[in-house]
Structures are given as structure tokens and as C-alpha cells.
Design a protein around this motif. Structure first.
Motif, PDB file in Angstrom:
ATOM      1  N   ALA A 191       0.757  -1.171  -0.154  1.00 14.88           N
ATOM      2  CA  ALA A 191      -0.114  -0.126   0.040  1.00 14.88           C
ATOM      3  C   ALA A 191       0.747   1.280   0.000  1.00 14.88           C
ATOM      4  O   ALA A 191       0.451   2.480  -0.600  1.00 14.88           O
ATOM      5  CB  ALA A 191      -0.886   0.085   1.342  1.00 14.88           C
ATOM      6  N   ARG A 192       2.023   1.142   0.667  1.00 12.11           N
ATOM      7  CA  ARG A 192       2.677   2.561   0.799  1.00 12.11           C
ATOM      8  C   ARG A 192       3.461   2.706  -0.695  1.00 12.11           C
ATOM      9  O   ARG A 192       3.532   3.946  -0.903  1.00 12.11           O
ATOM     10  CB  ARG A 192       3.928   2.222   1.885  1.00 12.11           C
ATOM     11  CG  ARG A 192       3.373   2.165   3.307  1.00 12.11           C
ATOM     12  CD  ARG A 192       4.603   2.371   4.444  1.00 12.11           C
ATOM     13  NE  ARG A 192       5.220   0.845   4.434  1.00 12.11           N
ATOM     14  CZ  ARG A 192       4.926  -0.006   5.305  1.00 12.11           C
ATOM     15  NH1 ARG A 192       3.985  -0.167   6.144  1.00 12.11           N
ATOM     16  NH2 ARG A 192       5.726  -0.943   5.144  1.00 12.11           N
ATOM     17  N   ILE A 193       3.904   1.793  -1.556  1.00  8.83           N
ATOM     18  CA  ILE A 193       4.549   1.687  -2.438  1.00  8.83           C
ATOM     19  C   ILE A 193       3.643   2.259  -3.424  1.00  8.83           C
ATOM     20  O   ILE A 193       3.903   3.310  -4.302  1.00  8.83           O
ATOM     21  CB  ILE A 193       5.374   0.507  -2.779  1.00  8.83           C
ATOM     22  CG1 ILE A 193       6.332  -0.042  -1.892  1.00  8.83           C
ATOM     23  CG2 ILE A 193       5.706   0.594  -4.430  1.00  8.83           C
ATOM     24  CD1 ILE A 193       6.950  -1.265  -2.111  1.00  8.83           C
ATOM     25  N   ILE A 194       2.670   1.267  -3.509  1.00  4.77           N
ATOM     26  CA  ILE A 194       1.443   1.706  -4.717  1.00  4.77           C
ATOM     27  C   ILE A 194       0.960   3.217  -4.691  1.00  4.77           C
ATOM     28  O   ILE A 194       1.034   4.092  -5.385  1.00  4.77           O
ATOM     29  CB  ILE A 194       0.351   0.807  -4.813  1.00  4.77           C
ATOM     30  CG1 ILE A 194       0.949  -0.506  -5.311  1.00  4.77           C
ATOM     31  CG2 ILE A 194      -0.952   1.481  -5.864  1.00  4.77           C
ATOM     32  CD1 ILE A 194      -0.051  -1.556  -5.161  1.00  4.77           C
ATOM     33  N   ASN A 195       0.545   3.618  -3.520  1.00  2.00           N
ATOM     34  CA  ASN A 195      -0.024   4.973  -3.061  1.00  2.00           C
ATOM     35  C   ASN A 195       1.195   5.928  -3.246  1.00  2.00           C
ATOM     36  O   ASN A 195       0.774   7.208  -3.723  1.00  2.00           O
ATOM     37  CB  ASN A 195      -0.510   5.120  -1.952  1.00  2.00           C
ATOM     38  CG  ASN A 195      -2.041   4.616  -1.701  1.00  2.00           C
ATOM     39  OD1 ASN A 195      -2.789   4.818  -2.237  1.00  2.00           O
ATOM     40  ND2 ASN A 195      -2.264   3.111  -1.092  1.00  2.00           N
ATOM     41  N   THR A 196       2.440   5.845  -2.876  1.00  2.00           N
ATOM     42  CA  THR A 196       3.582   6.827  -3.162  1.00  2.00           C
ATOM     43  C   THR A 196       3.458   7.017  -4.782  1.00  2.00           C
ATOM     44  O   THR A 196       3.799   8.362  -5.210  1.00  2.00           O
ATOM     45  CB  THR A 196       4.696   6.311  -2.750  1.00  2.00           C
ATOM     46  OG1 THR A 196       4.665   6.280  -0.936  1.00  2.00           O
ATOM     47  CG2 THR A 196       5.908   7.076  -2.979  1.00  2.00           C
ATOM     48  N   LYS A 197       3.458   5.985  -5.381  1.00  2.00           N
ATOM     49  CA  LYS A 197       3.557   6.132  -6.955  1.00  2.00           C
ATOM     50  C   LYS A 197       2.175   7.012  -7.625  1.00  2.00           C
ATOM     51  O   LYS A 197       2.584   7.842  -8.220  1.00  2.00           O
ATOM     52  CB  LYS A 197       3.839   4.787  -7.790  1.00  2.00           C
ATOM     53  CG  LYS A 197       4.845   4.469  -7.565  1.00  2.00           C
ATOM     54  CD  LYS A 197       4.894   2.896  -8.259  1.00  2.00           C
ATOM     55  CE  LYS A 197       6.180   2.143  -7.954  1.00  2.00           C
ATOM     56  NZ  LYS A 197       6.452   0.699  -8.539  1.00  2.00           N
ATOM     57  N   ILE A 198       1.180   6.600  -6.981  1.00  2.00           N
ATOM     58  CA  ILE A 198      -0.054   7.374  -7.423  1.00  2.00           C
ATOM     59  C   ILE A 198      -0.032   8.928  -6.940  1.00  2.00           C
ATOM     60  O   ILE A 198      -0.265   9.775  -7.909  1.00  2.00           O
ATOM     61  CB  ILE A 198      -1.308   6.677  -6.756  1.00  2.00           C
ATOM     62  CG1 ILE A 198      -1.580   5.235  -7.506  1.00  2.00           C
ATOM     63  CG2 ILE A 198      -2.802   7.522  -6.944  1.00  2.00           C
ATOM     64  CD1 ILE A 198      -2.742   4.535  -6.740  1.00  2.00           C
ATOM     65  N   TYR A 199       0.461   9.117  -6.016  1.00  2.00           N
ATOM     66  CA  TYR A 199       0.445  10.548  -5.152  1.00  2.00           C
ATOM     67  C   TYR A 199       1.382  11.446  -6.109  1.00  2.00           C
ATOM     68  O   TYR A 199       1.351  12.750  -6.666  1.00  2.00           O
ATOM     69  CB  TYR A 199       0.911  10.702  -3.889  1.00  2.00           C
ATOM     70  CG  TYR A 199      -0.311  10.041  -2.841  1.00  2.00           C
ATOM     71  CD1 TYR A 199      -1.655   9.953  -3.583  1.00  2.00           C
ATOM     72  CD2 TYR A 199       0.014   9.579  -1.658  1.00  2.00           C
ATOM     73  CE1 TYR A 199      -2.674   9.420  -2.743  1.00  2.00           C
ATOM     74  CE2 TYR A 199      -0.933   8.924  -0.823  1.00  2.00           C
ATOM     75  CZ  TYR A 199      -2.160   8.813  -1.487  1.00  2.00           C
ATOM     76  OH  TYR A 199      -3.254   8.251  -0.566  1.00  2.00           O
TER      77      TYR A 199
END
Length: 212
Positions: free
Chosen positions: A175-183
Motif C-alpha cells: 500500500a505504501r509503495i503503490i500509493n506513493t507512486k499514485i501521489y
């Protein structure tokens, strides 16, 4: 109907005397007073007794007499100063853990094994975060976005840290990795719309996003 809110409020009413004031022993319980201060920050709207508890606890924690007869006056004063500036509910859990370890290290009644495990846990999770940020940084460099979008703000670490605040448990790595990329991607789009593109280019970009 007896709700959870009533249970919360009743628990604090027990700390008051018949005159509606907080009992004298509460102000003398140094660690309890600090806990009362932290708990009072979690008040819901309309829980006046918790608002009163916050005022009461803050006033007493600022009193010079609060550290008298304390076996670790300097350490406890540091805890108070930190809590008054950064209540626990406003802190990032992992950052708060780092400060708590420092405070506990100065406690003469510390449990050595508990302190050792706390340090091990913090270091292991910190290492996990560093690995995740390294992976995300590799993704960022592979697209050469910094060259293609030089006008965009560099907010990779900031975006990752925000996700550490939300998904602070180690198991939420993905979740941390995916959301960082999205943000990070949304941040580029935001900078493009705010600072770079013309009106015609924004129309084309909007149509492309809609098709996507």
C-alpha cells in the motif's frame, strides 16, 4: 440508550469530586496526569468533561511542582515538554516511537528486555522503509520523469512519508509503495495544470485522462 460515549464520559466523571472539580490526588499523579492530558485530546464534540480535563491537565503539567519528588526529573520534564508540543494523536506513530524509546532509556525503572525489543523493532521497520524508498526511487529514475517534467516539484520522499503516516504497520508495504507512486503521478499532473501547460494543452490532457 446507553452508548459508548456515555461509558467514556462516565470514566472521567469518576475523577471528579461532589463539587464537580477534579480530585486533588489526580494532580499529584504525575504519570496519570500525562495520560489524562493525552486522552483528553480524543474528545468528541459535546464531551465537555474532556475539554475540562485538557485544561486541568495542561495547567498542572506546566506547574513547576509536577516534577518534584520524581526519581527522573529531567527525563520526565522532557516527556512533558514534548507532549505539550506534540500530543500523541498528532504524531506519526513511528516517529513517536523513536522519542518514546529515548524517554524510556532514561527511566531508572526501565525493563532492559523491553527496551532492547523496542529498539530492534524500530530499527527493523526503519530498514524496511529505507528499502521501500529505494525501490520507489528506482521506479522514479527509470521513467526519467525529472528530465521530462523539470517544472514539477520533487516530492518523492514527501509522498512516501505521507503514506508511512497512514499505513504505518509494517505489513502494509504494498500500500505504501503503490500509493506513493499514485501521489507522485498526481503531483506531476497538478504542477502541469498549475504552472506549465497552456489552456489548449490542458484541454488535450483532460481528454487524454478521460479516455484513460
Amino acid at each position: 440508550m446507553y452508548t459508548h460515549k456515555h461509558v467514556r464520559v462516565d470514566a472521567f466523571r469518576k475523577l471528579k469530586n461532589s463539587e464537580g472539580r477534579f480530585k486533588e490526588w489526580v494532580s499529584r499523579d504525575r504519570q496519570g496526569l500525562l495520560s489524562l492530558y493525552e486522552a483528553a485530546h480524543l474528545a468528541f464534540n459535546g464531551e465537555d468533561i474532556l475539554d475540562e480535563a485538557l485544561i486541568f491537565a495542561t495547567k498542572n503539567l506546566k506547574s513547576p511542582s509536577i516534577i518534584q519528588h520524581n526519581t527522573n526529573p529531567n527525563s520526565f520534564q522532557k516527556q512533558i515538554d514534548f507532549a505539550l508540543r506534540f500530543p500523541a494523536w498528532k504524531c506519526v506513530p513511528r516517529s513517536l516511537a523513536r522519542h518514546s524509546i529515548d524517554f524510556y532509556s532514561e527511566d531508572t525503572s526501565q525493563n532492559q528486555k523491553l527496551l532492547m525489543f523496542a529498539k530492534m523493532d524500530f530499527n527493523m521497520v526503519q530498514n524496511l522503509h529505507q528499502q521501500e524508498l529505494y525501490e520507489i526511487s528506482g521506479w522514479w529514475r527509470s521513467f526519467d520523469l525529472a528530465t521530462n517534467f523539470p517544472f514539477a516539484r520533487e516530492r518523492l520522499v514527501e509522498s512516501y512519508y505521507w503514506n508511512v503516516c497512514v499505513y504505518f504497520e509494517p505489513k502494509y508495504r504494498l500500500a505504501r509503495i503503490i500509493n506513493t507512486k499514485i501521489y507522485r503521478t498526481l503531483s506531476i499532473l497538478d504542477d502541469t495544470c498549475d504552472n506549465f501547460a497552456t489552456y489548449e494543452e490542458l484541454q488535450a490532457l483532460s481528454e487524454a485522462i478521460e479516455r484513460f
